[in-house]
Design an enzyme around this catalytic site. Structure first.
Site, PDB file in Angstrom:
ATOM      1  CE1 TYR A 187      -6.498   6.138   0.239  1.00 30.48           C
ATOM      2  CE2 TYR A 187      -6.204   7.737  -1.290  1.00 30.48           C
ATOM      3  CZ  TYR A 187      -6.561   6.732  -0.949  1.00 30.48           C
ATOM      4  OH  TYR A 187      -7.837   6.124  -1.603  1.00 30.48           O
ATOM      5  NE  ARG A 225     -11.262  11.831   3.430  1.00 33.68           N
ATOM      6  CZ  ARG A 225     -11.546  11.991   2.161  1.00 33.68           C
ATOM      7  NH1 ARG A 225     -12.664  11.491   1.823  1.00 33.68           N
ATOM      8  NH2 ARG A 225     -10.686  12.270   1.225  1.00 33.68           N
ATOM      9  NE  ARG A 284       5.171  -9.405   6.624  1.00 31.17           N
ATOM     10  CZ  ARG A 284       3.971 -10.402   7.117  1.00 31.17           C
ATOM     11  NH1 ARG A 284       4.404 -11.174   7.958  1.00 31.17           N
ATOM     12  NH2 ARG A 284       2.866 -10.447   6.345  1.00 31.17           N
ATOM     13  CG  HIS A 329       0.247  -9.978  11.348  1.00 33.66           C
ATOM     14  ND1 HIS A 329       1.557 -10.458  11.037  1.00 33.66           N
ATOM     15  CD2 HIS A 329      -0.654 -10.129  10.566  1.00 33.66           C
ATOM     16  CE1 HIS A 329       0.929 -11.330   9.996  1.00 33.66           C
ATOM     17  NE2 HIS A 329      -0.039 -11.178   9.601  1.00 33.66           N
ATOM     18  CE  LYS A 379      -8.452   9.521   0.391  1.00 34.86           C
ATOM     19  NZ  LYS A 379      -9.386   8.971  -0.633  1.00 34.86           N
ATOM     20  CD  GLU A 427     -17.311   4.060  -0.687  1.00 33.98           C
ATOM     21  OE1 GLU A 427     -17.073   5.565  -0.674  1.00 33.98           O
ATOM     22  OE2 GLU A 427     -16.672   3.582   0.101  1.00 33.98           O
ATOM     23  CG  LEU A 478     -13.455   7.915   2.227  1.00 34.85           C
ATOM     24  CD1 LEU A 478     -12.600   7.336   3.272  1.00 34.85           C
ATOM     25  CD2 LEU A 478     -12.618   8.208   0.977  1.00 34.85           C
TER      26      LEU A 478
END
Ligand code: PLP
Length: 298
Positions: A33, A52, A100, A102, A147, A180, A205
């Site tokens: 995101y 990014r 589903r 993995h 991210k 952070e 990040l």
């Protein structure tokens, strides 16, 4: 006025927007995101956020759902339809929808959701904008430079901060270093007066606000070091502040209940708060990302 979201090619009423229960973002946190601050109808640091986003997608091998120019059209349209001139635009790209399993499914398209929301006006009074923080152990994974929507450790940390009546939880890693904040970059003026923020690697990040502020520091010949602080150095700091797309430059005046310096935003933080405000206002920058051409914006 009702909100509008973009979901996989359609603009839909926000409260009716939905994704499949087999979206891999929902099932596995298998998604990326970005959040861009909108100020006076402009996106702030657009290029940094888009690059990014591209990097995060590359690192987890999710194909971009569209090119940057097309994505910008969608971002602008969501902002226009929601009439946001102060706030944020949020975009999330997941690997897509599949039974589903993995391992990555073959032949599925990535899923894109974009939302926008109003936010408080950009802060002008640094003393009113100052906040407090606690410290908590950093229990995250080994690729915090990506991210990803996998934010559970960050949510647990932020919740602790809220329960302590503070703004942010500052994360301390297993070797006693400050990494952070749960959703922010940490900066400090150390006991010797040196402005520092942690070096970039897999454990934090790469903040876009950090990058924008670093450029401003270089432009104004203000020295700083990309060197992480130990917990002891951090507790002895004269000034502490955070940066992020929604925190801007945010002074932290108490950590774990103890005053930082004299308990008020310090001189370096004040200067950088001012420089960043001018940057967000677009002073000295071209206005390429201005959205004012869109009705209701700016
Ligand atoms: N660190 C973390 C863990 C974050 O989640 C964020 C922003 O969400 C930041 C740092 C600051 O990044 P940016 O300045 O790009 O908002």
């Amino acid at each position: 006025m009702s909100r509008v979201a973009y979901v996989n090619g359609r603009y839909v009423p926000h409260n009716e927007a939905a994704v499949s229960i087999e979206d891999r973002g929902y099932q596995f946190g298998d998604g990326i995101y970005e959040v861009i601050h909108i100020h006076e109808g402009r996106f702030v640091d657009t290029e940094l956020h888009l690059s990014r986003l591209a990097r995060s997608l590359r690192e987890v091998a999710i194909a971009p759902p569209m090119n940057d120019a097309a994505l910008l059209v969608v971002l602008r349209e969501v902002v226009r339809r929601n009439r946001v001139s102060e706030g944020i635009v949020y975009m999330q790209i997941t690997r897509g929808v599949a039974r589903r399993d993995h391992a990555f499914p073959k032949g599925i398209a990535p899923a894109l959701v974009v939302t926008a929301r109003h936010g408080a006006a950009f802060p002008r009074d640094i003393d009113a904008w100052a906040g407090t923080a606690i410290t908590v152990p950093d229990i995250r994974w080994g690729r915090c430079d990506i991210k990803t929507v996998n934010l559970l450790p960050n949510c647990l940390a932020k919740q602790k901060a809220r329960e302590a009546g503070t703004y942010e939880a500052i994360l301390i890693d297993g070797s006693g270093g400050v990494t952070e904040g749960s959703s922010t970059t940490v900066w400090a003026v150390d006991a010797h007066g040196v402005l520092r923020t942690r070096q970039l690697d897999d454990h934090i990040l790469p903040g876009c606000t950090r990058a924008a502020l670093s450029a401003l520091l270089a432009e104004h010949a203000i020295a700083f070091e990309e060197r992480g602080l130990t917990e002891a150095e951090f507790r002895a700091a004269r000034e502490v502040f955070l940066t992020s797309a929604t925190s801007y430059v945010k002074p932290i005046v108490r950590v774990d209940g103890v005053a930082v310096g004299d308990g008020a935003p310090g001189p370096i933080t004040r200067r950088l708060f001012g420089l960043f405000a001018r940057h967000a206002d677009g002073v000295g920058h071209n206005q390429a990302s201005r959205l004012a051409s869109a009705p209701g914006i700016g």
